[in-house]
Write a protein that holds these residues in place. Structure first.
Motif, PDB file in Angstrom:
ATOM      1  N   SER A 432     -86.089 -39.660  18.716  1.00 32.94           N
ATOM      2  CA  SER A 432     -84.638 -39.463  18.647  1.00 32.94           C
ATOM      3  C   SER A 432     -83.884 -40.675  19.161  1.00 32.94           C
ATOM      4  N   HIS A 433     -84.572 -41.529  19.920  1.00 31.47           N
ATOM      5  CA  HIS A 433     -83.956 -42.747  20.434  1.00 31.47           C
ATOM      6  C   HIS A 433     -84.357 -43.975  19.617  1.00 31.47           C
ATOM      7  N   THR A 434     -84.888 -43.757  18.427  1.00 26.96           N
ATOM      8  CA  THR A 434     -85.232 -44.839  17.498  1.00 26.96           C
ATOM      9  C   THR A 434     -84.398 -44.677  16.233  1.00 26.96           C
ATOM     10  N   PRO A 435     -84.420 -45.660  15.337  1.00 31.08           N
ATOM     11  CA  PRO A 435     -83.680 -45.515  14.077  1.00 31.08           C
ATOM     12  C   PRO A 435     -84.411 -44.682  13.024  1.00 31.08           C
ATOM     13  N   PHE A 436     -85.555 -44.074  13.354  1.00 33.57           N
ATOM     14  CA  PHE A 436     -86.356 -43.408  12.329  1.00 33.57           C
ATOM     15  C   PHE A 436     -86.527 -41.927  12.641  1.00 33.57           C
ATOM     16  N   THR A 437     -86.466 -41.113  11.584  1.00 42.90           N
ATOM     17  CA  THR A 437     -86.566 -39.662  11.705  1.00 42.90           C
ATOM     18  C   THR A 437     -87.597 -39.144  10.718  1.00 42.90           C
ATOM     19  N   VAL A 438     -88.445 -38.251  11.153  1.00 39.69           N
ATOM     20  CA  VAL A 438     -89.401 -37.607  10.256  1.00 39.69           C
ATOM     21  C   VAL A 438     -88.641 -36.671   9.318  1.00 39.69           C
ATOM     22  N   GLY A 439     -88.882 -36.791   8.034  1.00 42.48           N
ATOM     23  CA  GLY A 439     -88.202 -35.914   7.092  1.00 42.48           C
ATOM     24  C   GLY A 439     -88.509 -36.281   5.661  1.00 42.48           C
ATOM     25  N   PRO A 440     -88.325 -35.351   4.729  1.00 38.20           N
ATOM     26  CA  PRO A 440     -88.620 -35.602   3.318  1.00 38.20           C
ATOM     27  C   PRO A 440     -87.542 -36.446   2.649  1.00 38.20           C
ATOM     28  N   ALA A 441     -87.867 -36.938   1.453  1.00 42.13           N
ATOM     29  CA  ALA A 441     -86.929 -37.723   0.647  1.00 42.13           C
ATOM     30  C   ALA A 441     -86.471 -38.981   1.382  1.00 42.13           C
ATOM     31  N   GLY A 442     -87.349 -39.514   2.220  1.00 41.45           N
ATOM     32  CA  GLY A 442     -87.083 -40.778   2.879  1.00 41.45           C
ATOM     33  C   GLY A 442     -87.866 -41.882   2.195  1.00 41.45           C
ATOM     34  N   VAL A 443     -88.386 -42.801   2.994  1.00 41.38           N
ATOM     35  CA  VAL A 443     -89.208 -43.891   2.473  1.00 41.38           C
ATOM     36  C   VAL A 443     -90.666 -43.509   2.672  1.00 41.38           C
ATOM     37  N   TYR A 444     -91.461 -43.609   1.598  1.00 41.95           N
ATOM     38  CA  TYR A 444     -92.842 -43.128   1.617  1.00 41.95           C
ATOM     39  C   TYR A 444     -93.881 -44.240   1.731  1.00 41.95           C
ATOM     40  N   SER A 445     -93.492 -45.478   1.415  1.00 48.40           N
ATOM     41  CA  SER A 445     -94.508 -46.540   1.394  1.00 48.40           C
ATOM     42  C   SER A 445     -93.885 -47.880   1.751  1.00 48.40           C
ATOM     43  N   ASN A 446     -94.771 -48.826   2.081  1.00 50.75           N
ATOM     44  CA  ASN A 446     -94.325 -50.176   2.394  1.00 50.75           C
ATOM     45  C   ASN A 446     -93.552 -50.788   1.238  1.00 50.75           C
ATOM     46  N   LYS A 447     -94.028 -50.564   0.021  1.00 52.81           N
ATOM     47  CA  LYS A 447     -93.383 -51.192  -1.134  1.00 52.81           C
ATOM     48  C   LYS A 447     -92.013 -50.599  -1.399  1.00 52.81           C
ATOM     49  N   GLU A 448     -91.886 -49.311  -1.183  1.00 52.00           N
ATOM     50  CA  GLU A 448     -90.573 -48.698  -1.323  1.00 52.00           C
ATOM     51  C   GLU A 448     -89.619 -49.242  -0.264  1.00 52.00           C
ATOM     52  N   TYR A 449     -90.112 -49.436   0.927  1.00 49.86           N
ATOM     53  CA  TYR A 449     -89.280 -49.972   2.007  1.00 49.86           C
ATOM     54  C   TYR A 449     -88.804 -51.384   1.669  1.00 49.86           C
ATOM     55  N   PHE A 450     -89.740 -52.236   1.245  1.00 47.76           N
ATOM     56  CA  PHE A 450     -89.369 -53.601   0.878  1.00 47.76           C
ATOM     57  C   PHE A 450     -88.411 -53.610  -0.300  1.00 47.76           C
ATOM     58  N   GLY A 451     -88.677 -52.740  -1.299  1.00 50.23           N
ATOM     59  CA  GLY A 451     -87.791 -52.682  -2.461  1.00 50.23           C
ATOM     60  C   GLY A 451     -86.390 -52.251  -2.094  1.00 50.23           C
ATOM     61  N   GLY A 452     -86.274 -51.210  -1.251  1.00 46.63           N
ATOM     62  CA  GLY A 452     -84.955 -50.750  -0.844  1.00 46.63           C
ATOM     63  C   GLY A 452     -84.210 -51.789  -0.029  1.00 46.63           C
ATOM     64  N   ALA A 453     -84.926 -52.466   0.872  1.00 45.56           N
ATOM     65  CA  ALA A 453     -84.288 -53.503   1.682  1.00 45.56           C
ATOM     66  C   ALA A 453     -83.768 -54.633   0.803  1.00 45.56           C
ATOM     67  N   GLY A 454     -84.594 -55.097  -0.125  1.00 39.92           N
ATOM     68  CA  GLY A 454     -84.176 -56.187  -0.995  1.00 39.92           C
ATOM     69  C   GLY A 454     -82.984 -55.827  -1.850  1.00 39.92           C
ATOM     70  N   SER A 455     -82.883 -54.570  -2.267  1.00 39.91           N
ATOM     71  CA  SER A 455     -81.789 -54.163  -3.149  1.00 39.91           C
ATOM     72  C   SER A 455     -80.447 -54.189  -2.445  1.00 39.91           C
ATOM     73  N   VAL A 456     -80.433 -54.061  -1.113  1.00 40.22           N
ATOM     74  CA  VAL A 456     -79.166 -54.113  -0.364  1.00 40.22           C
ATOM     75  C   VAL A 456     -79.075 -55.384   0.480  1.00 40.22           C
ATOM     76  N   ARG A 457     -79.802 -56.412   0.089  1.00 43.91           N
ATOM     77  CA  ARG A 457     -79.698 -57.752   0.664  1.00 43.91           C
ATOM     78  C   ARG A 457     -80.137 -57.814   2.120  1.00 43.91           C
ATOM     79  N   LEU A 458     -81.262 -57.148   2.413  1.00 43.36           N
ATOM     80  CA  LEU A 458     -81.837 -57.202   3.748  1.00 43.36           C
ATOM     81  C   LEU A 458     -83.223 -57.808   3.700  1.00 43.36           C
TER      82      LEU A 458
END
Length: 724
Positions: A432-458
């Motif tokens: 609860s004191h981190t930026p991450f929460t366990v839950g569905p419909a989030g990020v499932y894999s490293n590649k999804e994380y990298f893809g999402g970050a790149g799409s919003v210029r991160l």
């Protein structure tokens, strides 16, 4: 007296002046006669409108759940031994390579599951809407002229969206990983159906105090002001939109107001020049015609931020695997802050000059990691009573509980070590004191994380390290600094596997003051040949300079990224008659260079990463466990961003038809083209038919141009209006 106090006194003085003006009445003292006369000086008009946008390609908005990157793609995941956990498990550090994220945890079928292949659509339902946009609108305006110098103007609009887009509903995944939880702030946009119009701060307060919004409706007042005009003076007080810009698509002098992107993003009729997008704000504005050639215009305004689309709405621009950013407009006391500025314009013969100076709160804000405030562990109970979690997650929770507790004297002060000590009573409390929460419909894999970050210029790897560095609780749950994309990928997949699904990210938006300065000049070309195309051609140049502008850091650091920025805009415009059979056409040619941000204000340092969008068609970047495609941004800071615009309109001889066009070209390989045909059949009816052609991959690296972010939005649009 500070600047905010001075501004408040100016506003109070404006109210007093307006109140004094209302004492005017008929000379004979007949109040009923005055009211009768006042009614005769009151005008009303209204508009009913329907807007529809039809999707014309197979692309959908990849920021939304049903079409997120890797929604229909198998992605392998492997868990690795966290360096901070290895010595706790082994009792001693045995392997030098265990100091990084490169030691895989062997898979033990039936015991601990440490590697798998994941597909998002096994958890998250897809969608296939045929409409991008459907909106019904009614708007009206009342103008009351109390005297020749003093008037009241009120504009209101009501909007309804039927919500027929097959949008994601969080309740569909309520029994996976415990569902999408609220907590840590108002989560109105994440825990149910898509919210098309509500816009709230993290405390639940309305960002725009004069609007009334629900999931599918919006009622607001773009204008509600008193205006006093006498001779060379014009003073306006109340809710208003301040337009200081004339360029299509571009803003260089147009700095007072933020923009509202909820309805149709930037894909409405382009020549409307933001008239439907500027966020209204309570302001005192004064204009003085100092001489026949000089106008001075100034304002003091209550700060109102730009409004972004909510998750899973048609034109959402932030990946919905993250919670909607928690908005610190109220919690940061930004609702009491003021922006102010002054502009001067002067004309001398064929020459014109302009200058501005302003102090404003940047309405886009700065996005950064935020504590989730959601106490939820890797294992638990779903709303239907079933259990979620796996043995890997249970093992991590057990290891965390085995560490010395926060009250242990062996962990006090400098004795704390994340390998042997814990800061909190449970792993859920730590998360609860981190930026991450366990839950569905989030990020499932490293590649999804990298893809999402790149799409919003991160920068995906940088965001991981920022989270680890800025949140001690993340180090407390065995996360640690990574050295490259491979280690970042291994850390991410380890956490995703331990969650038995996905993790959802939490970010926040804060606002910072900036000083803006501008200079401009114009020149009207005259030639000896009156029929020449260049005769009466107007050239206008505007330059904006902002020192220490605070931008969103590519790693989502809370401090943001400070940089000096300059923006140069060149506009050429002309009324030109191609043939005597047609009226004159309006033509506009524009160029803009930006040194640090793109045209929507995103940091150019985040450009050039891998976005993972469009069906993940890159065969090299996404093969198996190949990490070469997990590309970090290279940025455009050295070359800046450059855009060209050609726009205009040409009426038909009978004036019943008007052909309009607007083309926005990003020189890095992106194009937005909008041809439009306006038909005026009579009886106060108007019909606009236009097409948005959006191509963010003409050439070069697609993530180097701003258009790629909306490449899904090829659409045919029809707007039907009735004026009364």
């Amino acid at each position: 007296m500070d600047s905010a106090q001075r501004a408040r006194r100016l506003i109070c003085a404006g109210i007093a002046m307006m109140a004094a003006s209302t004492t005017v009445r008929a000379d004979d003292g007949d109040s009923s006669g005055y009211l009768s006369n006042l009614w005769g000086r009151t005008t009303f008009n209204g508009l009913l409108r329907n807007d529809t946008g039809f999707r014309t390609t197979g692309f959908q908005n990849y920021n939304n759940q049903g079409n997120a990157p890797f929604q229909h793609v198998d992605v392998p995941r492997q868990a690795y031994v966290p360096p901070a956990l290895s010595s706790q498990l082994l009792g001693i550090q045995l392997l030098p390579q265990a100091t990084n994220w490169n030691v895989p945890i062997p898979n033990s079928a039936g015991l601990i599951h440490t590697n798998d292949t994941v597909r998002r659509d096994n958890f998250v339902p897809g969608s296939d809407p045929y409409l991008n946009y459907q909106e019904y609108r009614a708007s009206g305006e009342m103008n009351v002229s109390f005297t020749d110098s003093f008037r009241l103007n009120i504009q209101a609009r009501a909007i309804f969206d039927p919500g027929i887009y097959n949008s994601f509903d969080a309740k569909d995944v309520a029994n996976i990983q415990g569902g999408i939880d609220g907590g840590g702030g108002n989560r109105y946009a994440d825990t149910g159906k898509a919210q098309y119009f509500q816009s709230l701060g993290r405390n639940g307060g309305k960002l725009n105090p004069t609007e009334f919004a629900g999931r599918q409706y919006l009622i607001d007042f773009p204008t509600a002001l008193l205006e006093y005009k006498s001779g060379a003076y014009n003073i306006r007080f109340g809710m208003q939109q301040i337009a200081w810009g004339q360029a299509i698509f571009f803003q260089s002098f147009d700095v007072p107001d933020g923009l509202d992107f909820r309805r149709h993003l930037v894909l409405d009729r382009a020549i409307e020049e933001f008239s439907d997008k500027r966020v209204p704000a309570l302001a005192l504005r004064g204009t003085i015609q100092a001489t026949d050639a000089i106008i001075v215009d100034g304002y003091v305004q209550k700060f109102q931020p730009s409004v972004l689309p909510n998750p899973n709405t048609p034109y959402n621009v932030i990946p919905s695997q993250f919670y909607k950013p928690l908005d610190n407009y109220f919690t940061g006391d930004n609702d009491t802050r003021l922006s102010y500025g002054i502009r001067m314009k002067a004309d001398y013969g064929n020459w014109g000059y302009s200058a501005l100076a302003g102090s404003r709160i940047n309405p886009l804000g700065v996005f950064s990691w935020a504590e989730s405030g959601i106490n939820k562990g890797l294992t638990g109970t779903n709303p239907d009573g079933s259990r979620y979690g796996n043995l890997l997650g249970a093992a991590v929770e057990t290891a965390y509980a085995a560490k010395l507790g926060p009250d242990s004297p062996l962990c006090a002060g400098n004795l704390y070590n994340p390998t042997t000590c814990r800061l909190y009573g449970s792993l859920g409390e730590a998360l609860s004191h981190t930026p991450f929460t366990v839950g569905p419909a989030g990020v499932y894999s490293n590649k999804e994380y990298f893809g999402g970050a790149g799409s919003v210029r991160l920068d995906a790897t940088k965001t991981v390290n920022t989270a680890v560095d800025e949140f001690a609780a993340l180090r407390d749950v065995y996360a640690s600094h990574v050295d490259d994309n491979r280690e970042a990928s291994n850390l991410l997949n380890t956490f995703f596997l331990a969650s038995d699904g996905s993790l959802r990210g939490n970010v926040q938006r804060d606002y910072y003051r900036e000083e803006v300065f501008g200079l401009g000049g114009s020149y009207v070309i005259e030639t000896e040949n009156a029929a020449s195309f260049w005769n009466q051609f107007i050239v206008n140049v505007e330059a904006q300079y902002t020192p220490n502008r605070r931008l969103t850091d590519t790693g989502l650091s809370h401090a943001g990224d400070k940089t000096d920025e300059y923006i140069i805009t060149v506009v050429g415009e002309r009324w030109y008659r191609f043939t005597p059979a047609f009226p004159a056409a309006y033509l506009a040619f524009e160029y803009q260079h930006r040194s640090a941000t793109d045209i929507v204000g995103l940091n150019l340092k985040g450009y050039g990463a891998n976005s993972g969008t469009f069906g993940v068609s890159d065969p090299v970047a996404f093969q198996g466990n190949d990490y070469s495609g997990l590309r970090s941004p290279k940025g455009l800071k050295d070359v800046g961003a450059n855009y060209l615009v050609f726009a205009g309109f040409l009426p038909a001889p009978n004036r019943k038809f008007v052909l309009e066009w607007a083309f926005l070209y990003d020189v890095q390989g992106g194009l937005l083209a909008q041809p439009l045909l306006k038909w005026n059949p009579g009886n106060n009816i108007s019909v606009d038919v236009f097409y948005n052609y959006v191509n963010g991959h003409l050439y070069g690296n697609p993530t180097n141009n701003v258009v790629r972010a909306i490449s899904f939005a090829d659409e045919a649009n029809i707007r039907i209006g009735y004026q009364f």
